[in-house]
Write a protein that holds these residues in place. Structure first.
Motif, PDB file in Angstrom:
ATOM      1  N   ILE A  81       0.838  -1.204   0.000  1.00 54.77           N
ATOM      2  CA  ILE A  81       0.000   0.000   0.000  1.00 54.77           C
ATOM      3  C   ILE A  81       0.873   1.255   0.000  1.00 54.77           C
ATOM      4  O   ILE A  81       0.615   2.204  -0.735  1.00 54.77           O
ATOM      5  CB  ILE A  81      -0.982  -0.018   1.191  1.00 54.77           C
ATOM      6  CG1 ILE A  81      -2.030  -1.113   0.992  1.00 54.77           C
ATOM      7  CG2 ILE A  81      -1.664   1.336   1.352  1.00 54.77           C
ATOM      8  CD1 ILE A  81      -2.911  -1.364   2.193  1.00 54.77           C
ATOM      9  N   LEU A  82       1.922   1.266   0.812  1.00 53.87           N
ATOM     10  CA  LEU A  82       2.825   2.426   0.836  1.00 53.87           C
ATOM     11  C   LEU A  82       3.518   2.641  -0.502  1.00 53.87           C
ATOM     12  O   LEU A  82       3.680   3.785  -0.949  1.00 53.87           O
ATOM     13  CB  LEU A  82       3.856   2.275   1.951  1.00 53.87           C
ATOM     14  CG  LEU A  82       3.338   2.443   3.371  1.00 53.87           C
ATOM     15  CD1 LEU A  82       4.448   2.157   4.372  1.00 53.87           C
ATOM     16  CD2 LEU A  82       2.776   3.828   3.575  1.00 53.87           C
ATOM     17  N   HIS A  83       3.913   1.563  -1.166  1.00 54.27           N
ATOM     18  CA  HIS A  83       4.519   1.701  -2.490  1.00 54.27           C
ATOM     19  C   HIS A  83       3.504   2.259  -3.494  1.00 54.27           C
ATOM     20  O   HIS A  83       3.852   3.080  -4.338  1.00 54.27           O
ATOM     21  CB  HIS A  83       5.062   0.366  -2.991  1.00 54.27           C
ATOM     22  CG  HIS A  83       6.398   0.012  -2.447  1.00 54.27           C
ATOM     23  ND1 HIS A  83       7.551   0.664  -2.811  1.00 54.27           N
ATOM     24  CD2 HIS A  83       6.777  -0.930  -1.552  1.00 54.27           C
ATOM     25  CE1 HIS A  83       8.575   0.136  -2.178  1.00 54.27           C
ATOM     26  NE2 HIS A  83       8.129  -0.833  -1.386  1.00 54.27           N
ATOM     27  N   GLY A  84       2.257   1.826  -3.391  1.00 54.10           N
ATOM     28  CA  GLY A  84       1.221   2.349  -4.272  1.00 54.10           C
ATOM     29  C   GLY A  84       0.947   3.822  -4.026  1.00 54.10           C
ATOM     30  O   GLY A  84       0.790   4.606  -4.974  1.00 54.10           O
TER      31      GLY A  84
ATOM     32  N   LYS B 287      -0.089   7.896 -12.290  1.00 56.54           N
ATOM     33  CA  LYS B 287      -1.241   7.792 -11.384  1.00 56.54           C
ATOM     34  C   LYS B 287      -1.996   6.483 -11.587  1.00 56.54           C
ATOM     35  O   LYS B 287      -2.521   5.914 -10.641  1.00 56.54           O
ATOM     36  CB  LYS B 287      -2.182   8.972 -11.606  1.00 56.54           C
ATOM     37  CG  LYS B 287      -1.537  10.314 -11.405  1.00 56.54           C
ATOM     38  CD  LYS B 287      -1.763  10.802 -10.025  1.00 56.54           C
ATOM     39  CE  LYS B 287      -1.255  12.223  -9.925  1.00 56.54           C
ATOM     40  NZ  LYS B 287      -0.582  12.473  -8.700  1.00 56.54           N
ATOM     41  N   THR B 288      -2.050   6.000 -12.826  1.00 51.78           N
ATOM     42  CA  THR B 288      -2.771   4.760 -13.109  1.00 51.78           C
ATOM     43  C   THR B 288      -2.117   3.589 -12.403  1.00 51.78           C
ATOM     44  O   THR B 288      -2.801   2.773 -11.773  1.00 51.78           O
ATOM     45  CB  THR B 288      -2.804   4.505 -14.629  1.00 51.78           C
ATOM     46  OG1 THR B 288      -3.340   5.647 -15.277  1.00 51.78           O
ATOM     47  CG2 THR B 288      -3.640   3.290 -14.953  1.00 51.78           C
ATOM     48  N   ARG B 289      -0.804   3.491 -12.497  1.00 51.92           N
ATOM     49  CA  ARG B 289      -0.084   2.404 -11.835  1.00 51.92           C
ATOM     50  C   ARG B 289      -0.267   2.485 -10.327  1.00 51.92           C
ATOM     51  O   ARG B 289      -0.491   1.471  -9.660  1.00 51.92           O
ATOM     52  CB  ARG B 289       1.394   2.469 -12.187  1.00 51.92           C
ATOM     53  CG  ARG B 289       2.202   1.399 -11.528  1.00 51.92           C
ATOM     54  CD  ARG B 289       3.660   1.476 -11.924  1.00 51.92           C
ATOM     55  NE  ARG B 289       4.428   0.548 -11.140  1.00 51.92           N
ATOM     56  CZ  ARG B 289       5.700   0.665 -10.894  1.00 51.92           C
ATOM     57  NH1 ARG B 289       6.375   1.676 -11.395  1.00 51.92           N
ATOM     58  NH2 ARG B 289       6.324  -0.218 -10.161  1.00 51.92           N
TER      59      ARG B 289
ATOM     60  N   THR C 256      -2.779   3.785  -8.657  1.00 53.26           N
ATOM     61  CA  THR C 256      -4.155   3.421  -8.332  1.00 53.26           C
ATOM     62  C   THR C 256      -4.335   1.906  -8.369  1.00 53.26           C
ATOM     63  O   THR C 256      -4.959   1.323  -7.474  1.00 53.26           O
ATOM     64  CB  THR C 256      -5.133   4.091  -9.310  1.00 53.26           C
ATOM     65  OG1 THR C 256      -4.917   5.498  -9.282  1.00 53.26           O
ATOM     66  CG2 THR C 256      -6.568   3.786  -8.953  1.00 53.26           C
ATOM     67  N   VAL C 257      -3.795   1.267  -9.386  1.00 57.17           N
ATOM     68  CA  VAL C 257      -3.920  -0.190  -9.509  1.00 57.17           C
ATOM     69  C   VAL C 257      -3.190  -0.885  -8.366  1.00 57.17           C
ATOM     70  O   VAL C 257      -3.711  -1.838  -7.774  1.00 57.17           O
ATOM     71  CB  VAL C 257      -3.391  -0.665 -10.883  1.00 57.17           C
ATOM     72  CG1 VAL C 257      -3.275  -2.175 -10.942  1.00 57.17           C
ATOM     73  CG2 VAL C 257      -4.288  -0.156 -11.993  1.00 57.17           C
ATOM     74  N   ILE C 258      -2.004  -0.414  -8.019  1.00 59.46           N
ATOM     75  CA  ILE C 258      -1.249  -1.026  -6.913  1.00 59.46           C
ATOM     76  C   ILE C 258      -2.000  -0.860  -5.602  1.00 59.46           C
ATOM     77  O   ILE C 258      -2.096  -1.801  -4.807  1.00 59.46           O
ATOM     78  CB  ILE C 258       0.168  -0.425  -6.823  1.00 59.46           C
ATOM     79  CG1 ILE C 258       1.001  -0.862  -8.020  1.00 59.46           C
ATOM     80  CG2 ILE C 258       0.856  -0.840  -5.528  1.00 59.46           C
ATOM     81  CD1 ILE C 258       2.348  -0.192  -8.106  1.00 59.46           C
ATOM     82  N   ILE C 259      -2.553   0.324  -5.365  1.00 56.96           N
ATOM     83  CA  ILE C 259      -3.319   0.554  -4.130  1.00 56.96           C
ATOM     84  C   ILE C 259      -4.538  -0.351  -4.082  1.00 56.96           C
ATOM     85  O   ILE C 259      -4.819  -0.990  -3.053  1.00 56.96           O
ATOM     86  CB  ILE C 259      -3.719   2.034  -3.997  1.00 56.96           C
ATOM     87  CG1 ILE C 259      -2.492   2.903  -3.758  1.00 56.96           C
ATOM     88  CG2 ILE C 259      -4.738   2.225  -2.880  1.00 56.96           C
ATOM     89  CD1 ILE C 259      -2.759   4.389  -3.854  1.00 56.96           C
ATOM     90  N   LEU C 260      -5.271  -0.444  -5.175  1.00 54.50           N
ATOM     91  CA  LEU C 260      -6.478  -1.277  -5.212  1.00 54.50           C
ATOM     92  C   LEU C 260      -6.146  -2.744  -4.973  1.00 54.50           C
ATOM     93  O   LEU C 260      -6.781  -3.411  -4.137  1.00 54.50           O
ATOM     94  CB  LEU C 260      -7.193  -1.110  -6.557  1.00 54.50           C
ATOM     95  CG  LEU C 260      -8.441  -1.955  -6.756  1.00 54.50           C
ATOM     96  CD1 LEU C 260      -9.526  -1.507  -5.796  1.00 54.50           C
ATOM     97  CD2 LEU C 260      -8.914  -1.860  -8.182  1.00 54.50           C
ATOM     98  N   LEU C 261      -5.149  -3.261  -5.671  1.00 51.67           N
ATOM     99  CA  LEU C 261      -4.775  -4.665  -5.491  1.00 51.67           C
ATOM    100  C   LEU C 261      -4.210  -4.927  -4.092  1.00 51.67           C
ATOM    101  O   LEU C 261      -4.468  -5.983  -3.508  1.00 51.67           O
ATOM    102  CB  LEU C 261      -3.769  -5.083  -6.557  1.00 51.67           C
ATOM    103  CG  LEU C 261      -4.316  -5.138  -7.986  1.00 51.67           C
ATOM    104  CD1 LEU C 261      -3.208  -5.464  -8.962  1.00 51.67           C
ATOM    105  CD2 LEU C 261      -5.452  -6.124  -8.094  1.00 51.67           C
ATOM    106  N   SER C 262      -3.487  -3.969  -3.547  1.00 50.78           N
ATOM    107  CA  SER C 262      -2.932  -4.133  -2.204  1.00 50.78           C
ATOM    108  C   SER C 262      -4.023  -4.149  -1.143  1.00 50.78           C
ATOM    109  O   SER C 262      -3.964  -4.929  -0.186  1.00 50.78           O
ATOM    110  CB  SER C 262      -1.943  -3.013  -1.900  1.00 50.78           C
ATOM    111  OG  SER C 262      -0.906  -3.017  -2.826  1.00 50.78           O
TER     112      SER C 262
END
Length: 86
Positions: free
Chosen positions: A48-51, A61-63, A65-71
């Motif tokens: 989450i912190l990396h996202g 921003k897209t990457r 958002t996707v990392i935060i959502l998947l995390s």
């Protein structure tokens, strides 16, 4: 200080790895599932912190958002697994 100066990839990675080393050592020493679960949740928080870093600091921003959502989904899955499926 700005967020970009405080939360760098190296700091996030180093803090997480130190925390994982401590949790996994305690889990191995006491053979405790509780500490293994804490280590998995630490990995979730690290993702989450990396996202958040990619979203705020990075220009992608897209990457972020996707990392935060998947995390967040990974974290919720692990919380459900820990509290309800065992």
């Amino acid at each position: 200080m700005k967020y970009a100066q405080i939360f760098t990839d190296n700091r996030i990675r180093n803090a997480t790895l130190i925390g994982l080393l401590i949790c996994m050592s305690i889990a191995w020493l006491f053979n405790s599932d509780y500490w293994y679960n804490i280590a998995v949740l630490m990995v979730s928080v690290s993702f989450i912190l990396h996202g958040v870093k990619d979203y705020i600091v990075g220009k992608n921003k897209t990457r972020g958002t996707v990392i935060i959502l998947l995390s967040v989904l990974f974290t919720l899955y692990n919380l459900l697994r820990i509290f309800f499926l065992w």
